[in-house]
Scaffold this active site. Structure first.
Site, PDB file in Angstrom:
ATOM      1  N   TYR A  71       0.878  -3.801 -20.807  1.00  0.00           N
ATOM      2  CA  TYR A  71       0.128  -2.804 -20.051  1.00  0.00           C
ATOM      3  C   TYR A  71      -0.834  -2.034 -20.969  1.00  0.00           C
ATOM      4  CZ  TYR A  71      -0.782   1.293 -17.103  1.00  0.00           C
ATOM      5  OH  TYR A  71      -1.388   2.299 -16.388  1.00  0.00           O
ATOM      6  N   VAL A  77      -7.056   2.399 -15.818  1.00  0.00           N
ATOM      7  CA  VAL A  77      -5.674   2.622 -15.387  1.00  0.00           C
ATOM      8  C   VAL A  77      -5.547   2.289 -13.895  1.00  0.00           C
ATOM      9  CG1 VAL A  77      -3.887   4.381 -14.989  1.00  0.00           C
ATOM     10  CG2 VAL A  77      -5.132   4.328 -17.175  1.00  0.00           C
ATOM     11  N   HIS A  99      -5.506  -1.443 -13.303  1.00  0.00           N
ATOM     12  CA  HIS A  99      -4.244  -2.105 -13.630  1.00  0.00           C
ATOM     13  C   HIS A  99      -3.080  -1.659 -12.760  1.00  0.00           C
ATOM     14  CE1 HIS A  99      -5.210  -4.920 -16.708  1.00  0.00           C
ATOM     15  NE2 HIS A  99      -6.087  -4.055 -17.167  1.00  0.00           N
ATOM     16  N   GLU A 100      -3.164  -0.474 -12.237  1.00  0.00           N
ATOM     17  CA  GLU A 100      -2.087  -0.006 -11.373  1.00  0.00           C
ATOM     18  C   GLU A 100      -2.164  -0.615  -9.979  1.00  0.00           C
ATOM     19  OE1 GLU A 100       0.586   1.659 -12.067  1.00  0.00           O
ATOM     20  OE2 GLU A 100       0.063   2.099 -14.140  1.00  0.00           O
ATOM     21  N   SER A 101      -3.374  -0.709  -9.417  1.00  0.00           N
ATOM     22  CA  SER A 101      -3.484  -1.092  -7.997  1.00  0.00           C
ATOM     23  C   SER A 101      -4.615  -2.055  -7.690  1.00  0.00           C
ATOM     24  CB  SER A 101      -3.698   0.168  -7.162  1.00  0.00           C
ATOM     25  OG  SER A 101      -4.963   0.738  -7.470  1.00  0.00           O
TER      26      SER A 101
END
Length: 191
Positions: free
Chosen positions: A174, A41, A44-46
């Site tokens: 996502y 996570v 993929h977020e940052s």
């Protein structure tokens, strides 16, 4: 320490995913989540950039909205410890919230990830729309299959949906991308 010859081929006890592995492990463990999932996570977020900022106002490693972080008792979510703590706590809450929606752990995880990306209200709209259409609303794939219909103007006429039109393409991708990265991390890094 696990002897490396007892691990599945390709897996490494000391495999490093990010500079934040130790923080991710601590908070994932306390939340009852696999640290490799949380790392997927964060990736993929940052892309593990603690200074990441989205055009919508999400901040930090786990791209939390300040209002959500504040609700979770977080201060500075650009701080890796605070951001990972809050993001992992939010993932845990989402995961628990979907346990009554589906008994299948894999499906529950998919709905959790979708809600983390798009928001709980938006995913509840998707679930309601799927049920309205007679689609299995406990299956993410079934729900994801009808999401493109939610981008039409006709969707605005339904009083069961609270958040209006929804493209959902980003959310569908996502979920797939986080699960793919999670599978990669599970193959390489030990629990």
């Amino acid at each position: 320490v696990v002897p490396s010859d007892t691990l599945p081929r390709g897996m490494c006890v000391n495999y490093v995913i990010s500079p934040y592995d130790s923080i991710i492990k601590v908070y994932s463990d306390s939340a009852g989540l696999d640290w490799r999932l949380v790392a997927a996570v964060v990736y993929h977020e940052s892309k593990f950039d603690k200074d990441a900022r989205s055009h919508r106002g999400a901040l930090g490693l786990m791209q939390m909205m300040p209002q959500t972080a504040s609700w979770l008792g977080a201060g500075d979510i650009t701080d890796p410890v605070e951001g990972i703590r809050a993001g992992t706590l939010y993932l845990r809450r989402l995961h628990r919230a979907y346990r009554e929606h589906t008994v299948d752990p894999e499906e529950r995880l998919k709905f959790t990830l979708a809600a983390y990306n798009a928001g709980v209200g938006r995913i509840q709209d998707c679930i309601r729309y799927a049920a309205l259409r007679g689609v299995d609303s406990s299956s993410w794939e079934s729900v994801a299959a009808i999401i493109p219909e939610m981008d039409s103007d006709e969707i605005l006429e339904l009083d069961t949906l609270r958040y209006g039109r929804f493209k959902g393409v980003e959310t569908i991708a996502y979920v797939d991308n986080v699960l793919e990265k999670y599978a990669q991390y599970r193959k390489r890094a030990s629990r």
